[in-house]
Motif scaffolding. Sequence first.
Motif, short mmCIF file in Angstrom:
data_model
loop_
_atom_site.label_atom_id
_atom_site.label_comp_id
_atom_site.label_asym_id
_atom_site.label_seq_id
_atom_site.Cartn_x
_atom_site.Cartn_y
_atom_site.Cartn_z
N GLY A 1 -71.49 -50.51 70.35
CA GLY A 1 -71.25 -48.89 70.82
C GLY A 1 -71.23 -48.33 69.27
O GLY A 1 -71.33 -48.71 68.31
N ASP B 1 -68.31 -46.04 69.18
CA ASP B 1 -67.16 -45.52 68.91
C ASP B 1 -66.28 -45.90 67.40
O ASP B 1 -65.59 -44.89 66.87
CB ASP B 1 -65.95 -46.23 69.93
CG ASP B 1 -66.20 -45.61 71.38
OD1 ASP B 1 -67.03 -44.75 71.31
OD2 ASP B 1 -65.89 -46.03 72.22
N ASP B 2 -66.46 -47.05 67.01
CA ASP B 2 -65.84 -47.51 65.67
C ASP B 2 -66.34 -46.53 64.38
O ASP B 2 -65.83 -46.07 63.59
CB ASP B 2 -66.17 -48.89 65.47
CG ASP B 2 -65.06 -49.87 66.16
OD1 ASP B 2 -64.34 -49.42 66.75
OD2 ASP B 2 -65.27 -50.99 66.20
N LYS C 1 -70.93 -42.84 74.45
CA LYS C 1 -70.47 -41.64 74.18
C LYS C 1 -70.92 -40.87 72.98
O LYS C 1 -71.02 -39.45 73.15
CB LYS C 1 -68.62 -42.11 73.95
CG LYS C 1 -67.83 -40.53 73.93
CD LYS C 1 -66.58 -41.20 73.40
CE LYS C 1 -65.71 -40.14 73.24
NZ LYS C 1 -64.09 -40.57 73.07
N TYR C 2 -71.07 -41.30 71.89
CA TYR C 2 -71.49 -40.48 70.79
C TYR C 2 -73.01 -40.50 70.47
O TYR C 2 -73.55 -40.19 69.71
CB TYR C 2 -70.83 -41.10 69.33
CG TYR C 2 -69.44 -40.90 69.48
CD1 TYR C 2 -68.85 -39.69 69.26
CD2 TYR C 2 -68.56 -42.01 69.49
CE1 TYR C 2 -67.33 -39.70 69.42
CE2 TYR C 2 -67.31 -41.82 69.69
CZ TYR C 2 -66.56 -40.65 69.62
OH TYR C 2 -65.08 -40.43 69.73
N TYR D 1 -67.88 -43.34 64.84
CA TYR D 1 -67.04 -42.08 64.75
C TYR D 1 -65.60 -41.89 64.68
O TYR D 1 -65.24 -41.05 64.19
CB TYR D 1 -67.68 -41.43 66.26
CG TYR D 1 -69.02 -40.71 66.05
CD1 TYR D 1 -69.39 -39.42 65.64
CD2 TYR D 1 -70.14 -41.56 66.11
CE1 TYR D 1 -70.32 -38.93 65.43
CE2 TYR D 1 -71.38 -40.97 66.15
CZ TYR D 1 -71.67 -39.73 65.62
OH TYR D 1 -72.83 -39.13 65.37
N ASN D 2 -65.05 -42.93 65.13
CA ASN D 2 -63.43 -43.01 64.91
C ASN D 2 -63.25 -43.58 63.48
O ASN D 2 -61.88 -43.68 62.83
CB ASN D 2 -62.77 -43.86 65.91
CG ASN D 2 -62.81 -43.22 67.24
OD1 ASN D 2 -62.76 -41.96 67.27
ND2 ASN D 2 -63.19 -44.00 68.16
#
Length: 189
Positions: free
Chosen positions: A146, A148-149, A2-3, A151-152
Motif C-alpha cells: 500500500g 499509507d507509509d 487510499k492514496y 503518505y504518512n
Amino acid sequence: MKYLDQLVTKVKADSLRMECLKAVRDLQLHDSWVAAGFIRNFIWDQLSGNEIPPVNSDIDVIYFDPGDTRQRSEQEFENFLQSNHTNCSDTLGSWSVKNQARMHHVNRDRPYQNCEDAITHWPETVTEIAIRLNSKDDLEVLAPFGLDDLYNKTVQPSPHFKQHKLFEYKVRQDKKRWIDRWPNLKISV
C-alpha cells in the motif's frame, strides 16, 4: 488503495516524470516499472514543500526477463536512456536499470517470480512502490504494501527485511540520512 488517486494525479501533473515513464515504456521491456526513490522522494518532497529537490538519487528502472539475465543488457539499456533522455537524468539522477530475474543472486534471496515479487524483498515499504505508463497512457501502480507509509512519512522495514535482514535495514537507514532532507519522517527500526 487510499492514496492511489493522489499519487496518479501528482505524477501525471509532473511533465518530467511523465517523460521518464514514456522513455521506459518505449524500451518495451517485459514487466518494466520505475520504482523506489522516483516515487518515494517525489511524494516526500511534495508533502514537505520541497520545491526543487537536489539531484542525489537515480531513476530506478526494473524489469523481469529470465531469458536474458546478462548485466551487459542492463548496461545497454542504461546507456541508451542516459544518452537519449538527458533531461530526466540531468534533473533526477542517473538511470539505473536492473533485471529482477537475476537480482535474487545479488540479494541472497530465492528466485523472484516477477517484479512485484522482487520488490517485496526490498528494504522498506516506502521503497517497495513502482509505477509505469501503459500503452493506453494510463498509469499503473505497484505497491504490495500500500501507500499509507509513503503518505504518512513512515519508514519501516518490509516484512522480508524485518524477518531476515533487520541489521542491513538499520545500516541502510544510517547511510541514507533521509531525516536530513525530510526532518518530519518517522523512522522505525
